[in-house]
Write an enzyme that holds these catalytic residues in place. Structure first.
Site, PDB file in Angstrom:
ATOM      1  N   ASP A   7       0.872  -1.159   0.000  1.00  0.00           N
ATOM      2  CA  ASP A   7       0.000   0.000   0.000  1.00  0.00           C
ATOM      3  C   ASP A   7       0.918   1.220   0.000  1.00  0.00           C
ATOM      4  O   ASP A   7       2.111   1.109   0.314  1.00  0.00           O
ATOM      5  CB  ASP A   7      -0.886  -0.032   1.254  1.00  0.00           C
ATOM      6  CG  ASP A   7      -1.802   1.175   1.361  1.00  0.00           C
ATOM      7  OD1 ASP A   7      -2.477   1.515   0.365  1.00  0.00           O
ATOM      8  OD2 ASP A   7      -1.842   1.792   2.446  1.00  0.00           O
ATOM      9  N   ASP A   9      -0.028   5.097   1.041  1.00  0.00           N
ATOM     10  CA  ASP A   9      -0.199   6.040   2.151  1.00  0.00           C
ATOM     11  C   ASP A   9      -0.223   5.314   3.489  1.00  0.00           C
ATOM     12  O   ASP A   9      -1.002   4.394   3.698  1.00  0.00           O
ATOM     13  CB  ASP A   9      -1.482   6.852   1.968  1.00  0.00           C
ATOM     14  CG  ASP A   9      -1.496   7.662   0.672  1.00  0.00           C
ATOM     15  OD1 ASP A   9      -0.401   8.021   0.194  1.00  0.00           O
ATOM     16  OD2 ASP A   9      -2.592   7.935   0.145  1.00  0.00           O
TER      17      ASP A   9
END
Length: 181
Positions: A7, A9
Site C-alpha cells: 500500500d 499512504d
C-alpha cells in the site's frame, strides 16, 4: 519471481486525512525508501496497490497523481532501487467498482499482469481494508504499525496469519531474512 505488494499512504509515505494532493505533500516515512531499494536490489519486484479516491472526489487529477508517483519513483531510484508497477483505484467509496480495497480487484489485476497466482505473496498495508483485500486475493497479509497501523492492530479482526512489523523497513528485514516467500 519474488514479488511484494505495498500500500502507499501510511506504509511508504505519511498519510493525511486531507489526502496527499501534491508532490510536496508526499513525504516518505523514515526508512521506507531505503526498504524498497533494498528489496529491489535483492531481486524483489515491488508493486504498489493504492486506493486514490481523491481523483473521484476532484481533489487532484491523474496528472498530479502521476507527478506524485514520479517523485516516489525518483526517490527510490536515487536510493538504488525501483518500483516495478503502480496500480491505483481512482474511484470513490460509493462508485461500486471492484478495484477499491477491501475488494481484491487491484490484487487480481496484479496477478493477471504478472501471470501468476498471488497465493502467499506478501502484501503490506496499514489498514484493515488493505489486509482484507490482500487476503481475499490469497496474499500473505503484513501489517505495519505506521500510518493507521496501530489503530488497525488495536481494532482486532485481522485476517488469519497476519504478520505485524513496526515499519516497512522491518518488513524488508524479515523478507530479506527469508521469513516469507
Amino acid at each position: 519471481m519474488k514479488l511484494v505488494i505495498l500500500d502507499r499512504d501510511g506504509v511508504i509515505n505519511q498519510d493525511s486525512a486531507d489526502f496527499v494532493k501534491t508532490p510536496d505533500e508526499w513525504i516518505a516515512l523514515p526508512g521506507s525508501i531505503e526498504a524498497i531499494a533494498r528489496l529491489s536490489r535483492a531481486g524483489w519486484r515491488v508493486v504498489i496497490a493504492s486506493n486514490q479516491s481523491g481523483i473521484a472526489r476532484g481533489l487532484f487529477s491523474m496528472d498530479v497523481l502521476t507527478a506524485i508517483h514520479a517523485k516516489m519513483r525518483r526517490e527510490v531510484s536515487e536510493a538504488g532501487g525501483a518500483i516495478d508497477a503502480i496500480f491505483v483505484c481512482p474511484h470513490g467509496p460509493d462508485d461500486g467498482c471492484l478495484c477499491r480495497k477491501p475488494l481484491p480487484g487491484l490484487f487480481q489485476d496484479i496477478g493477471r499482469r504478472y501471470e501468476m497466482s498471488l497465493a502467499g505473496i506478501p502484501a503490506v498495508g496499514d489498514s484493515l481494508r488493505d489486509l482484507q483485500a490482500c487476503a481475499a486475493a490469497g496474499c500473505a497479509p503484513w501489517l505495519v504499525l505506521t500510518g493507521n497501523g496501530r489503530k488497525t492492530q488495536d481494532g482486532g479482526s485481522l485476517p488469519a496469519g497476519t504478520q505485524i512489523r513496526d515499519s516497512l523497513a522491518c518488513v524488508a528485514d524479515a523478507l530479506l531474512a527469508g521469513e516469507a516467500q
